[in-house]
Design an enzyme around this catalytic site. Structure first.
Site, short mmCIF file in Angstrom:
data_model
loop_
_atom_site.label_atom_id
_atom_site.label_comp_id
_atom_site.label_asym_id
_atom_site.label_seq_id
_atom_site.Cartn_x
_atom_site.Cartn_y
_atom_site.Cartn_z
N LYS A 33 0.84 -1.19 0.00
CA LYS A 33 0.00 0.00 0.00
C LYS A 33 0.88 1.24 0.00
O LYS A 33 1.74 1.40 0.87
CB LYS A 33 -0.92 0.04 1.22
CG LYS A 33 -1.84 1.26 1.26
CD LYS A 33 -2.83 1.18 2.41
CE LYS A 33 -2.23 1.60 3.73
NZ LYS A 33 -1.95 3.06 3.81
N ASP A 60 -3.36 4.24 -2.08
CA ASP A 60 -4.26 4.68 -1.02
C ASP A 60 -4.20 6.20 -0.90
O ASP A 60 -3.60 6.75 0.03
CB ASP A 60 -3.84 4.00 0.29
CG ASP A 60 -4.65 4.46 1.49
OD1 ASP A 60 -5.82 4.84 1.30
OD2 ASP A 60 -4.11 4.43 2.62
N LYS A 62 -7.20 8.12 -1.26
CA LYS A 62 -8.50 8.55 -0.72
C LYS A 62 -9.03 9.79 -1.44
O LYS A 62 -9.31 10.82 -0.82
CB LYS A 62 -8.40 8.80 0.79
CG LYS A 62 -7.93 7.62 1.61
CD LYS A 62 -7.90 7.97 3.09
CE LYS A 62 -7.41 6.80 3.94
NZ LYS A 62 -5.95 6.57 3.77
N ASP A 65 -13.20 14.88 -3.86
CA ASP A 65 -13.24 16.18 -4.52
C ASP A 65 -14.52 16.21 -5.36
O ASP A 65 -15.37 15.32 -5.26
CB ASP A 65 -11.99 16.37 -5.38
CG ASP A 65 -11.54 17.82 -5.46
OD1 ASP A 65 -12.40 18.68 -5.78
OD2 ASP A 65 -10.35 18.10 -5.22
N THR A 117 -10.23 4.47 10.66
CA THR A 117 -10.21 3.63 11.87
C THR A 117 -9.70 4.38 13.09
O THR A 117 -9.77 3.86 14.20
CB THR A 117 -9.37 2.37 11.65
OG1 THR A 117 -8.08 2.74 11.16
CG2 THR A 117 -10.04 1.43 10.67
N ARG A 208 3.07 -1.18 10.86
CA ARG A 208 4.18 -1.27 11.79
C ARG A 208 4.53 -2.68 12.27
O ARG A 208 5.71 -2.98 12.45
CB ARG A 208 3.93 -0.33 12.98
CG ARG A 208 4.22 1.12 12.63
CD ARG A 208 3.64 2.10 13.64
NE ARG A 208 2.22 2.35 13.39
CZ ARG A 208 1.56 3.40 13.85
NH1 ARG A 208 2.18 4.29 14.58
NH2 ARG A 208 0.29 3.56 13.57
#
Length: 232
Positions: A33, A60, A62, A65, A117, A208
């Site tokens: 990603k 990714d 997002k 607009d 999230t 991570r």
């Protein structure tokens, strides 16, 4: 061998740092990603390098607009050959329809973000969204489904309901995944890999726990082992 269900989040500020990790990974075990920070720093050239190494890339960014702008951005992303791209469901029906029309079905997957999230009830109250997080996620996921998008990004805590409501072909992509003994970091609506798959998630976005592991490939192998046997 099943398709990779783990998507490694390349949350880096430079192509050099990202490639140091990617060189340790196996495209048969994971996808990648590329988010706003890395794409802004390294651009489409990095995406092409990753694909040359055999990795599927989830871009990714997002997009959120006016419909025409989002449509053009989706076209540009699809022209790169990425595996998946996303937009914000909060952009509304016209924007989602424009994004869908810009990407031919069966090529680049098009999914929508429902709620980040990191957001909890207090955040929703601050911005004036009515209802509980799972109610808003359901409403936005139904909208994305109505607009013929391929799926949504959602918390693993919402996947059971969305799988039941929207069917087996609707793609559910879940960030906030942590190993059973992992740290929560800045995510609030999280799950462990096994729980997420059992709840109906298709793809697990993991950052991570893999990128900061002493042996990222081994961690990827262990996470795959955890979900092997749960996937039809």
């Amino acid at each position: 061998m099943h398709e990779p269900r783990i998507i490694v989040a390349l949350d880096y500020s430079s192509a050099e740092n990202a490639m140091q990790l990617v060189d340790q990974l196996d495209p048969q075990l994971c996808r990648l990603k590329v988010g706003k920070e890395l794409f802004t720093a390294a651009g489409p050239q990095l995406v092409e390098r990753l694909m040359t190494k055999g990795f599927d890339v989830f871009l990714d960014l997002k997009f959120h607009d006016i419909p025409n702008t989002v449509a053009k951005a989706c076209q540009a992303a699809a022209s790169l050959g990425v595996w998946m791209v996303n937009v914000h469901a909060l952009g509304g029906r016209k924007m989602l329809n424009a994004a869908r029309e810009a990407i031919a079905p069966g090529t680049t997957k098009l999914i929508a973000v429902t709620l980040l999230t990191s957001m909890d009830q207090d955040d929703l109250t601050d911005i004036g969204l009515q209802g509980l997080p799972d109610e808003i996620v359901e409403r936005l996921a139904r909208l994305a489904h109505d607009c013929a998008l391929d799926g949504v990004v959602c918390s693993a805590l919402e996947t059971t309901l969305l799988r039941r409501l929207l069917g087996g072909d609707f793609c559910l992509v879940t960030p906030g995944i942590r190993p059973a003994n992992g740290q929560f970091d800045d995510q609030t609506r999280i799950a462990i890999p096994r729980q997420a798959i059992l709840n109906g998630t298709n793809y697990l976005v993991i950052g991570r726990p893999i990128t900061q592991a002493s042996n990222p490939l081994l961690m990827c192998q262990q996470l795959n082992a955890e979900i092997t046997g749960l996937i039809a």
